[in-house]
Design an enzyme around this catalytic site. Sequence first.
Site, PDB file in Angstrom:
ATOM      1  N   LYS A 273      86.988 -76.077 -95.314  1.00  9.20           N
ATOM      2  CA  LYS A 273      86.090 -75.757 -96.437  1.00  9.20           C
ATOM      3  C   LYS A 273      84.929 -76.742 -96.513  1.00  9.20           C
ATOM      4  CE  LYS A 273      88.988 -75.778 -99.830  1.00  9.20           C
ATOM      5  NZ  LYS A 273      90.137 -76.227 -99.043  1.00  9.20           N
ATOM      6  N   THR A 275      83.599 -78.363 -94.103  1.00 15.31           N
ATOM      7  CA  THR A 275      82.697 -78.045 -92.995  1.00 15.31           C
ATOM      8  C   THR A 275      81.834 -76.835 -93.337  1.00 15.31           C
ATOM      9  OG1 THR A 275      84.466 -78.810 -91.546  1.00 15.31           O
ATOM     10  CG2 THR A 275      82.630 -77.696 -90.500  1.00 15.31           C
ATOM     11  N   ARG A 297      83.849 -83.999-102.892  1.00 17.45           N
ATOM     12  CA  ARG A 297      84.706 -85.047-103.427  1.00 17.45           C
ATOM     13  C   ARG A 297      84.727 -86.242-102.477  1.00 17.45           C
ATOM     14  NH1 ARG A 297      90.226 -82.112-103.852  1.00 17.45           N
ATOM     15  NH2 ARG A 297      89.291 -80.968-102.114  1.00 17.45           N
ATOM     16  N   LYS A 308      95.750 -85.960 -92.646  1.00 17.70           N
ATOM     17  CA  LYS A 308      94.597 -85.061 -92.658  1.00 17.70           C
ATOM     18  C   LYS A 308      93.352 -85.677 -92.025  1.00 17.70           C
ATOM     19  CE  LYS A 308      91.949 -82.240 -95.938  1.00 17.70           C
ATOM     20  NZ  LYS A 308      90.634 -82.861 -95.794  1.00 17.70           N
ATOM     21  N   ALA A 517      93.808 -81.324-105.581  1.00 15.95           N
ATOM     22  CA  ALA A 517      93.896 -80.026-106.251  1.00 15.95           C
ATOM     23  C   ALA A 517      95.324 -79.600-106.527  1.00 15.95           C
ATOM     24  CB  ALA A 517      93.207 -78.956-105.405  1.00 15.95           C
ATOM     25  N   PHE A 548      91.892 -76.943-101.664  1.00 17.44           N
ATOM     26  CA  PHE A 548      92.976 -76.057-101.231  1.00 17.44           C
ATOM     27  C   PHE A 548      92.608 -74.584-101.430  1.00 17.44           C
ATOM     28  CE2 PHE A 548      95.556 -80.000-102.187  1.00 17.44           C
ATOM     29  CZ  PHE A 548      95.673 -80.353-100.854  1.00 17.44           C
ATOM     30  N   PHE A 637      87.135 -70.553 -84.729  1.00 14.71           N
ATOM     31  CA  PHE A 637      87.645 -71.540 -83.779  1.00 14.71           C
ATOM     32  C   PHE A 637      87.500 -70.986 -82.362  1.00 14.71           C
ATOM     33  CE2 PHE A 637      89.252 -73.058 -87.687  1.00 14.71           C
ATOM     34  CZ  PHE A 637      89.657 -74.372 -87.531  1.00 14.71           C
ATOM     35  N   TRP A 666      80.451 -75.457 -86.887  1.00 14.55           N
ATOM     36  CA  TRP A 666      81.137 -76.575 -86.227  1.00 14.55           C
ATOM     37  C   TRP A 666      80.527 -76.825 -84.848  1.00 14.55           C
ATOM     38  CZ3 TRP A 666      84.264 -77.171 -81.800  1.00 14.55           C
ATOM     39  CH2 TRP A 666      84.947 -78.404 -81.730  1.00 14.55           C
TER      40      TRP A 666
END
Length: 813
Positions: A273, A275, A297, A308, A517, A548, A637, A666
């Site tokens: 998200k 990205t 954030r 992560k 979240a 999330f 992807f 990306w």
Amino acid sequence: MAGKIGLNVTQICLPRECTEDEIIEEVLKLNEDPRVHGVYLHLPPASLTSRVLNTLRPEKDVDGVSDLNVGRLVRGDMNQGFIPPLANAVMELLARHGEQRKTVLVVGGEGPLGVALQCLMQRRGMVVLHSRRSSEVLQKQVCTHRCMRAHTHIHLHMMSGVGPLTAALRMQNVVQSSSRWAQGQQYRPWTLRSLKLQPLSPVPSDIEISRAQTPKPVDQLAQEIGLLQEETEAYGRTKAKVRLSLLDRLREQPDGKYVLVAGITPTPLGEGKSTVVIGLVQALSAHLKLNSFACLRQPSQGPTFGVKGGAAGGGYAQVIPMEEFNLHLTGDIHAITAANNLVAAAIDARMLHEATQKDKALYSRLVPSVNGVRRFSPIQIARLRRLGISEIDPSALMPQEVSSFVRLDLDPAKVTWQRVVDTNDRFLRKITVGQTQFDIAVASEIMAILALADGLGDMKTRLGRMVVGSSRSGQPVTAEDLGVSGALAVLMKDAIKPTLMQTLEGSPVFVHAGPFANIAHGNSSVLADKLALKLVGEDGFVVTEAGFGADIGMEKFFNIKCRASGLRPNVVVLVATVRALKMHGGGPNVSAGSPLPREYIDENLSLVVKGCSSNLRKQIQIAHLFGVPVVVALNVFKTDTQAEIDLVCQMAKESGASDAVPCHHWARGGRGSVELAQAVKQAGSQPSHFQFLYSQETPIVEKIRMIAQKVYGADDIELSPEAQAKIDYYNQQGYGKLPICMAKTHLSLSHLPEKKGTPTGFTLPIRDIRASIGAGFIYPLVGTMSTMPGLPTRPCFYDIDLDPVTEEITGLF
């Protein structure tokens, strides 16, 4: 040293013994005083050093004597500069006396004034001569040399009438300065310069991409997006805090379009998200040439060093420098940690002192005699008022009033405040210090307050309202009762200002607040969004992210953040990935650090169909509950096939999305999200019929039930006896109108992480309910949610290192 002239100009006069440094100190004060629009340096020539003249801000230099203003005059650029009043007065007097001579002799005109006179006279076609001889000698020469009759002789200290005219022209410059200042307070159109990308294939690591791009100096970025110099506080070369005074300056400016990026229920790897937020903003600003701002954030160091990794985006859609974004930033989380733990220390200290001292001794220490005088502090007076005591003379209180004042009488079993640390440390779950245990820093109520406050005053009020426990008589005890609220505001006074950074393509980003979240409300700050909405202008876009899945972060964005801010979103961008949809369609579980099963690498249209018809459709429906149009962004992807991509986009539209587009940011940066930007622009032009899921008047139990049934798809809820008792207590205390912030796993629509797709036939268990009164919400704990994460077997920190020679960081992602 300084005396005000009128309302807008200040004259600096010099005491005999005043040093250059003292003059400069006074000038610096006037530079920062917004009430002063002009400064006149009425000083002896020896004191008008280059250092003094160039300390004065050019826009307040109404005598036009700084190097920059003289340079502007010489160049002929007077849009921002000033003509020196004395030089201007000389030219006025020449014109009044009809002097049309072609040769002018100037006596005593040295320094900035001489340069200004020469420049002005030469523009009128005059030949300018300078002389350092005395006026008496020159007068004799004028009498004896007839050739001098064709010259005009100017002695700057003797010209009749120049003084009053100079003063008038100086005031004219002040008026001009005031007018420019007023104009400068208006909204400024952007002059954003995008940074060029040259994407490589294969795509390098995130940190290599970040380092390959040279970010703009943050003061340049601030100027490009219409910020005033005094509205930023630089933290190094690439970060700056932005002052909240901007909101007052642009209060009449219409807001731009408000875009929320949410997602389907994610895999444990995350679906990109952040990205998507960065790619979309880069596409809007660098490629569609629309003002746009990202609001993100601040990442916690827990995930950064845990599983992560960082949260700066990835590939060619990042915030840069990514290592500064992911590590410490401007210290906001450290300020929250310090403030939170100060409250914990105050709780334990107060309980100790109340347990070991009589009322009289406690009172004498809480209200000590200083130089023979006893007085209450403002915070103590506020406590007296809450107790219904109007007396402010410490010696006049009755014994019962003294006892009420000094005794908070906290019940050790009902202290709800926790200590915090910004590290994933599961063993701190079992440690108790005094009366408190440990949470991760971003779970602190102070973090939630930072994210929801709309100004420093509101934040201070919310900090004082925080409930830290209950007394033995069942009354709530607040941070203000502890006397610590003012100190908390001091610790948080800089943290409340959003941090300005930029993307790889030079688009602006606000980084501010970082509540999780799943255990908090999971959104960046209200203030960052409000500042950005003013800065982009009416036709611009602000893109913010909810943590999330849409059932978690988006629901809280609508019901909590939008309720607090008064803002209404125009578009929801719902992020999906083929691999997450396959998981929701029945694919095997995935875990960070393990290879992806073949189902997620090879084409499998059957799993994609099942995932789209379950989780994707449900998340689109959740957004429609709030009346906001949805655009699905498929984060592509390299393992995705074209057939899978086309299938997802088709089924998303069939499920009610306004549009659904594949995104390649990306690998390609903003250019890879141009189609998404166009879809968002189109959706944003449609009317939004925003509505809350529930009203404030709805009882607590019914609010929880509505979220469980309408958002999660549960049959009903099941309250534990403890949860029911808490609800009764909160209703009794008058907290029943607060919104709900569910603390629930993010890995499923249900309370069971392993239940993928769209679970049905389940009852949502509410094991406990807590209240964040300062933040302004009630948070039920669903299932076995923990507020202190743990580290995995192989944390990210194994790969993070520092070169002691170059100071380069490696291993961050």
